[in-house]
Write a protein that holds these residues in place. Structure first.
Motif, short mmCIF file in Angstrom:
data_model
loop_
_atom_site.label_atom_id
_atom_site.label_comp_id
_atom_site.label_asym_id
_atom_site.label_seq_id
_atom_site.Cartn_x
_atom_site.Cartn_y
_atom_site.Cartn_z
N LYS A 1 0.97 -1.04 -0.04
CA LYS A 1 -0.06 0.01 0.13
C LYS A 1 0.74 1.28 0.02
N LYS A 2 1.96 1.18 0.66
CA LYS A 2 2.43 2.45 0.94
C LYS A 2 3.91 2.81 0.37
N ARG A 3 4.45 1.85 -0.45
CA ARG A 3 5.72 2.15 -1.04
C ARG A 3 5.56 2.08 -2.41
N ASP A 4 6.21 2.76 -3.46
CA ASP A 4 6.23 2.69 -4.84
C ASP A 4 7.87 3.00 -5.68
N GLU A 5 7.68 2.81 -6.66
CA GLU A 5 9.12 3.16 -7.47
C GLU A 5 9.47 4.49 -7.16
N LEU A 6 8.76 5.44 -7.21
CA LEU A 6 9.24 6.97 -6.91
C LEU A 6 8.48 7.37 -5.66
N GLU A 7 9.42 7.77 -4.71
CA GLU A 7 8.82 8.36 -3.45
C GLU A 7 9.40 9.90 -2.99
N ILE A 8 8.67 10.46 -2.70
CA ILE A 8 9.08 11.86 -1.97
C ILE A 8 8.68 11.82 -0.40
N ALA A 9 9.68 11.75 0.26
CA ALA A 9 9.80 11.94 1.70
C ALA A 9 9.05 12.88 2.41
N SER A 10 7.92 12.76 3.19
CA SER A 10 7.22 13.93 3.65
C SER A 10 7.92 14.82 4.82
N ASP A 11 7.94 16.13 4.64
CA ASP A 11 8.76 16.89 5.39
C ASP A 11 8.01 16.99 6.98
N LYS A 12 6.73 16.42 6.98
CA LYS A 12 5.88 16.46 8.04
C LYS A 12 6.33 15.36 8.87
N LYS A 13 6.45 15.53 10.23
CA LYS A 13 6.66 14.31 11.07
C LYS A 13 5.98 13.05 10.90
N ARG A 14 4.59 13.21 10.93
CA ARG A 14 3.64 12.30 10.85
C ARG A 14 2.84 12.07 9.56
N GLY A 15 3.02 12.95 8.40
CA GLY A 15 2.46 12.74 7.33
C GLY A 15 2.98 11.65 6.43
N ASP A 16 2.27 11.23 5.38
CA ASP A 16 2.93 10.00 4.62
C ASP A 16 3.37 10.62 3.52
N ASN A 17 4.35 9.64 3.01
CA ASN A 17 5.15 10.21 1.89
C ASN A 17 4.37 10.07 0.77
N ILE A 18 4.95 10.89 -0.48
CA ILE A 18 4.12 10.82 -1.72
C ILE A 18 4.70 9.70 -2.42
N ILE A 19 3.88 8.88 -2.81
CA ILE A 19 4.52 7.71 -3.83
C ILE A 19 3.67 7.78 -5.11
N MET A 20 4.52 7.12 -6.32
CA MET A 20 3.97 7.19 -7.54
C MET A 20 4.80 5.98 -8.23
N PRO A 21 3.99 5.34 -9.26
CA PRO A 21 4.86 4.55 -10.08
C PRO A 21 5.27 5.22 -10.96
N PHE A 22 6.60 4.60 -11.84
CA PHE A 22 7.35 5.28 -13.04
C PHE A 22 6.55 4.91 -14.15
N ASP A 23 5.32 5.38 -14.40
CA ASP A 23 4.63 4.86 -15.62
C ASP A 23 3.66 6.04 -16.21
N ASN A 24 4.08 7.16 -15.98
CA ASN A 24 3.36 8.23 -16.37
C ASN A 24 4.02 9.64 -16.13
N SER A 25 4.06 10.46 -17.46
CA SER A 25 4.94 11.49 -17.57
C SER A 25 4.45 12.61 -16.81
N GLU A 26 3.35 12.82 -16.34
CA GLU A 26 2.93 13.85 -15.29
C GLU A 26 3.77 13.54 -13.86
N LYS A 27 3.61 12.46 -13.55
CA LYS A 27 4.26 11.85 -12.08
C LYS A 27 5.62 12.16 -12.33
N ARG A 28 6.34 11.60 -13.67
CA ARG A 28 7.75 11.80 -13.57
C ARG A 28 8.18 13.35 -13.38
#
Ligand code: SF4
Length: 305
Positions: free
Chosen positions: A154-181
């Protein structure tokens, strides 16, 4: 190498997993070099997944360096294997860093006045996830795989941006979409960015890749260990932890001594003193399958000191 048909049919993977992983690494090399001229920071324990990750990095020809966290509770055979591999990487011209812990597992347990549990894994934060100056702003590459657990699914994927908030979730996305890249490349530049090229690999992908390319893996896998990591980790199944304690009894003895210290350090009227008459009793409770249920019931008692 075997193809993952279920992912292919869903349109997830167009090529063999290793080809996709190399494509991903080469795609982001420019951005990784922009973040750190040393290139990607490969976080490795030299277990089976990170061994495959390192091999893919070298095959991809992307600039990278290796970083290993010394936990003090890894199996000795894995530690020797990691040291030998780091020597080889260094001989090949790669930078390698061994990051020493600030507090040992045993000191951490006494500091927290408990052994680590699923719901309270204070050790990971300190032994494995502590920001290391050696990594700097580099893009981290990890051997994380979604199939390892439902949480990772549920919580991991190919691309991740670690949250800067102590308890926030990381932003995760697969490497399959140009907008996400584009988001990954251009936004959140101050946040830690991570790339997990093995995110969609299964166990059999790892083993078939290792076999195909003749990649040596730690000999402990031939003794029946399926996963290698911290000895006695509360996240592992009980049977696995018992297997580890049979194989490395000195670590069991150290956990028992620490359990006894924890009991001794408590005030006389503490719940622990009434429930456990010895470190052995506390250790047995910790190893027991019901530990986690009880921990939830008693967590306020234990943590609010
Ligand atoms: S014992 Fe488990 S929870 Fe603790 S640092 Fe190791 S992997 Fe993390």
């Amino acid at each position: 190498m075997d193809y993952q048909l279920e992912w292919n049919e869903a349109g997830r993977t167009k090529n063999a997993p290793d080809v996709e992983a190399i494509k991903l690494l080469q795609f982001y090399e420019g951005a990784a070099l922009h973040a750190d001229p040393r290139g990607y920071c490969v976080c490795t324990s030299e277990g089976k997944d990170s061994r495959v990750l390192g091999h893919l990095m070298r095959r991809a020809g992307v600039k990278h360096f290796y970083m290993h966290n010394i936990t003090g509770i890894d199996p000795p055979e894995l530690v020797y294997f990691q040291r030998a591999n780091f020597q080889t990487y260094s001989d090949l011209g790669y930078l390698t860093y061994d990051v020493m812990y600030q507090y040992s597992m045993w000191a951490l347990c006494r500091k927290k006045r408990m052994l680590p549990m699923r719901q309270r894994r204070f050790c990971c934060e300190s032994l494995k996830e502590r920001p290391a100056p050696e990594c700097g702003k580099a893009f981290k590459c990890m051997g994380v795989r979604k199939f390892e657990s439902s949480n990772r699914m549920k919580k991991r994927d190919e691309l991740e941006i670690a949250s800067d908030k102590k308890r926030g979730d990381n932003i995760i996305m697969p490497f399959d979409n140009s907008e996400k890249r584009r988001i990954f490349e251009t936004c959140y530049q101050d946040n830690q960015r991570r790339i997990n090229p093995l995110a969609y690999w299964t166990d059999s992908d790892i083993w078939s890749y290792s076999k195909d390319v003749g990649l040596e893996q730690c000999g402990l896998y031939n003794e029946g260990f399926e996963r290698l990591g911290c000895i006695g980790c509360p996240m592992a199944r009980r049977a696995g932890r018992e297997q580890e304690f049979r194989r490395w009894p000195k670590f069991k003895a150290q956990y028992l001594r620490t359990a006894q210290h924890i009991i001794d350090d408590k005030p006389d009227n503490h719940y622990f003193k009434q429930k456990f008459r010895s470190g052995q009793e506390y250790f047995d409770w910790w190893m027991h399958d019901r530990t986690q249920e009880e921990a939830n019931n008693y967590q306020m008692d234990m943590w609010e000191e």
